[in-house]
Design a protein around this motif. Structure first.
Motif, PDB file in Angstrom:
ATOM      1  N   GLN A 164      48.288  33.753  29.399  1.00  0.00           N
ATOM      2  CA  GLN A 164      47.052  32.980  29.451  1.00  0.00           C
ATOM      3  C   GLN A 164      46.820  32.448  30.853  1.00  0.00           C
ATOM      4  O   GLN A 164      47.760  32.251  31.630  1.00  0.00           O
ATOM      5  CB  GLN A 164      47.087  31.819  28.469  1.00  0.00           C
ATOM      6  CG  GLN A 164      48.186  30.808  28.737  1.00  0.00           C
ATOM      7  CD  GLN A 164      48.197  29.689  27.705  1.00  0.00           C
ATOM      8  OE1 GLN A 164      47.415  29.683  26.766  1.00  0.00           O
ATOM      9  NE2 GLN A 164      49.083  28.733  27.889  1.00  0.00           N
ATOM     10  N   PHE A 165      45.560  32.221  31.161  1.00  0.00           N
ATOM     11  CA  PHE A 165      45.166  31.584  32.414  1.00  0.00           C
ATOM     12  C   PHE A 165      43.698  31.208  32.322  1.00  0.00           C
ATOM     13  O   PHE A 165      42.994  31.565  31.366  1.00  0.00           O
ATOM     14  CB  PHE A 165      45.416  32.507  33.623  1.00  0.00           C
ATOM     15  CG  PHE A 165      44.590  33.768  33.647  1.00  0.00           C
ATOM     16  CD1 PHE A 165      43.417  33.839  34.387  1.00  0.00           C
ATOM     17  CD2 PHE A 165      44.984  34.900  32.931  1.00  0.00           C
ATOM     18  CE1 PHE A 165      42.664  34.995  34.436  1.00  0.00           C
ATOM     19  CE2 PHE A 165      44.238  36.063  32.963  1.00  0.00           C
ATOM     20  CZ  PHE A 165      43.076  36.118  33.717  1.00  0.00           C
ATOM     21  N   ALA A 166      43.218  30.466  33.308  1.00  0.00           N
ATOM     22  CA  ALA A 166      41.801  30.136  33.427  1.00  0.00           C
ATOM     23  C   ALA A 166      41.364  30.461  34.844  1.00  0.00           C
ATOM     24  O   ALA A 166      42.146  30.357  35.797  1.00  0.00           O
ATOM     25  CB  ALA A 166      41.559  28.665  33.111  1.00  0.00           C
ATOM     26  N   THR A 167      40.124  30.867  34.976  1.00  0.00           N
ATOM     27  CA  THR A 167      39.602  31.233  36.285  1.00  0.00           C
ATOM     28  C   THR A 167      38.092  31.010  36.300  1.00  0.00           C
ATOM     29  O   THR A 167      37.459  30.884  35.238  1.00  0.00           O
ATOM     30  CB  THR A 167      39.938  32.704  36.614  1.00  0.00           C
ATOM     31  OG1 THR A 167      39.597  32.988  37.972  1.00  0.00           O
ATOM     32  CG2 THR A 167      39.182  33.662  35.705  1.00  0.00           C
ATOM     33  N   ALA A 168      37.510  30.971  37.473  1.00  0.00           N
ATOM     34  CA  ALA A 168      36.059  30.819  37.577  1.00  0.00           C
ATOM     35  C   ALA A 168      35.365  32.011  36.929  1.00  0.00           C
ATOM     36  O   ALA A 168      35.886  33.137  36.929  1.00  0.00           O
ATOM     37  CB  ALA A 168      35.653  30.709  39.046  1.00  0.00           C
ATOM     38  N   ASN A 169      34.184  31.763  36.373  1.00  0.00           N
ATOM     39  CA  ASN A 169      33.451  32.855  35.725  1.00  0.00           C
ATOM     40  C   ASN A 169      33.253  34.043  36.667  1.00  0.00           C
ATOM     41  O   ASN A 169      33.317  35.198  36.253  1.00  0.00           O
ATOM     42  CB  ASN A 169      32.092  32.348  35.233  1.00  0.00           C
ATOM     43  CG  ASN A 169      32.210  31.465  34.010  1.00  0.00           C
ATOM     44  OD1 ASN A 169      33.077  31.673  33.170  1.00  0.00           O
ATOM     45  ND2 ASN A 169      31.339  30.464  33.910  1.00  0.00           N
ATOM     46  N   GLY A 170      33.031  33.754  37.937  1.00  0.00           N
ATOM     47  CA  GLY A 170      32.761  34.826  38.892  1.00  0.00           C
ATOM     48  C   GLY A 170      33.981  35.654  39.248  1.00  0.00           C
ATOM     49  O   GLY A 170      33.837  36.747  39.818  1.00  0.00           O
ATOM     50  N   THR A 171      35.195  35.181  38.925  1.00  0.00           N
ATOM     51  CA  THR A 171      36.410  35.927  39.274  1.00  0.00           C
ATOM     52  C   THR A 171      37.175  36.423  38.053  1.00  0.00           C
ATOM     53  O   THR A 171      38.267  36.968  38.178  1.00  0.00           O
ATOM     54  CB  THR A 171      37.345  35.055  40.129  1.00  0.00           C
ATOM     55  OG1 THR A 171      37.657  33.847  39.419  1.00  0.00           O
ATOM     56  CG2 THR A 171      36.693  34.705  41.456  1.00  0.00           C
ATOM     57  N   ALA A 172      36.615  36.245  36.858  1.00  0.00           N
ATOM     58  CA  ALA A 172      37.318  36.645  35.639  1.00  0.00           C
ATOM     59  C   ALA A 172      37.606  38.145  35.614  1.00  0.00           C
ATOM     60  O   ALA A 172      38.712  38.573  35.275  1.00  0.00           O
ATOM     61  CB  ALA A 172      36.512  36.239  34.407  1.00  0.00           C
ATOM     62  N   ALA A 173      36.607  38.942  35.965  1.00  0.00           N
ATOM     63  CA  ALA A 173      36.798  40.401  35.928  1.00  0.00           C
ATOM     64  C   ALA A 173      37.883  40.828  36.910  1.00  0.00           C
ATOM     65  O   ALA A 173      38.729  41.684  36.588  1.00  0.00           O
ATOM     66  CB  ALA A 173      35.483  41.103  36.249  1.00  0.00           C
TER      67      ALA A 173
END
Length: 436
Positions: A323-332
């Protein structure tokens, strides 16, 4: 004053355990089996009890019954209401907790030797004769419903719910054991009583104790504590299906970040390759900053604050997750990096340096887990539930060190399957859409 004394004793025994872990196997006169580590240096005992089955034993349409029941056990027994029970417990400087999860109902007790008999009598009354008063049922139901409403707004919980749904079909694992607002609201006191009878039974008990108690006294104590429970409980469900396939599932959730769970099928705890799999996971996404996922996703690219992976062992299924979290713009981009690391591990395996560091960390940190009576009892009861032998603490590090480079390269090809990874993305990721 008694509570202060207990707190002082707990702090006094918070230093690492000395020397070897000498586990005694105990069978009570009534046939209850337990593991024990005696330590008479401090007049204090920790007791852990598990009842296998847990929330997976909820009846159809009654999801949340076991969770609600476990939360109500100490809310009254006989002529003691909730405040009366709490006052009686505190007057003994004892500590009780009752919890449930997918696979077990857990009971934890801590008590001073001088108050052992009274503490066990009070605990027996709670376990065997809970009153489940209407006022307490409604009050605790309200707390559970508030928690459910909170999880419905949490992206991590939403991701977990979706992962269960996609993975486990109609099995109880496919939904959270807290239940839903609808199922919990509909539960009756009779449902709670039925959940108690289904789960707290003698045919599914696992017990461990650590501290100031002998094997003979532990056996007598367990018969006094547990003999009044039903002999058998509800049948344990069959193994869960594993329906998760590779791809991406996007759950729309407003906000600047995407929360991402990922994984595929894991490995059984008794698989001969499990120790190799554990070392590989430590290298890939374990608890050190030098793990590959932390290096590639965080340190080199700055795509997340933290990322990790872990082997998950339910009683009736296995997963390998991260699991992790990231900015919407860097998810891909982050997802692509994870896939590439999975592929690299399968194709290239690991280096000697990575293995040496992982083994050093794993063997060095293991003894530190046994740092209190409570921790020891908890570990021992968990060992029993997954089928480990009583000599495991003495042999575990040898098993880790015995894994060879050849083992690791072979298991890496078996364990890391990038095409099977499913990513559950809760957010509004740019450039990502759900795949079938």
């Amino acid at each position: 004053m008694k509570m202060l004394r207990l707190a002082a004793l707990l702090l006094a025994f918070a230093s690492p355990v000395k020397a070897e872990i000498d586990i005694q196997t105990v069978t009570s006169p009534g046939g209850i089996k337990a593991w024990l580590i005696e330590d008479h240096n401090i007049p204090f005992t920790a007791l852990e009890i598990r009842f296998r089955g847990g929330q997976s034993l909820d009846e159809p349409g009654k999801r949340g019954a076991v969770n609600l029941m476990a939360a109500l056990i100490e809310e009254g027994t006989g002529d003691l209401d909730s405040p009366g029970f709490a006052k009686a417990r505190d007057s003994l400087a004892a500590s009780f907790s009752f919890n449930s999860d997918d696979d077990a109902v857990s009971v934890s007790a801590r008590f001073l030797t001088e108050n052992r008999d009274q503490a066990i009598d009070l605990l027996r009354r709670a376990l065997v004769e809970p009153s489940f008063p209407d006022e307490a049922v409604e009050r605790v139901r309200g707390q559970v419903l508030a928690n459910i409403r909170s999880t419905e707004k949490d992206p991590g919980d939403l991701a977990g719910r979706k992962l269960r749904e996609l993975t486990f079909g109609t099995h109880p694992y496919s939904t959270l054991g807290d239940g839903t607002a609808e199922t919990v609201t509909a539960l009756t006191r009779d449902d709670i009583v039925a959940a108690h009878k289904a789960t707290l039974a003698r045919d599914r008990i696992y017990v461990a104790a650590a501290g100031d108690i002998s094997a003979a006294d532990l056996g007598l104590m367990l018969d006094k504590l547990l003999s009044g429970l039903p002999e058998t409980g509800a049948p344990i469900p069959d193994r869960a299906p594993f329906n998760l396939t590779g791809g991406v599932t996007v759950v729309d959730f407003p906000g600047p970040q995407s929360t991402i769970l990922f994984g595929h099928e894991g490995m059984k705890r008794d698989d001969p390759d499990f120790f190799a799999a554990s070392i590989l996971n430590e290298i890939m996404g374990g608890g050190r900053f030098s793990a590959r996922l932390m290096t590639e996703v965080r340190e080199k690219r700055g795509l997340t604050y933290g990322i990790g992976s872990y082997l998950v062992g339910y009683d009736l299924a296995e997963m390998y997750m991260g699991q992790f979290a990231t900015a919407n713009g860097t998810a891909a981009e982050a997802i692509e990096v994870v896939r590439n690391e999975w592929k690299r591990m399968a194709e290239e395996g690991v280096t000697e340096e990575e293995v040496t560091k992982a083994k050093t960390y794993m063997t060095g940190s293991y003894p530190l887990r046994f740092d209190s009576n409570g921790a020891i009892a908890n570990i021992l009861v968990g060992m029993q539930m997954i089928g480990l032998s009583a000599d495991y603490p003495k042999t575990r590090n040898d098993k880790v060190n015995a894994v060879t480079m050849e083992d690791l390269q072979r298991v890496a090809k078996r364990m890391y399957r990038p095409d099977d990874l499913r990513f559950i993305v809760v957010g509004q990721p740019e450039g990502l859409a759900s795949t079938e």
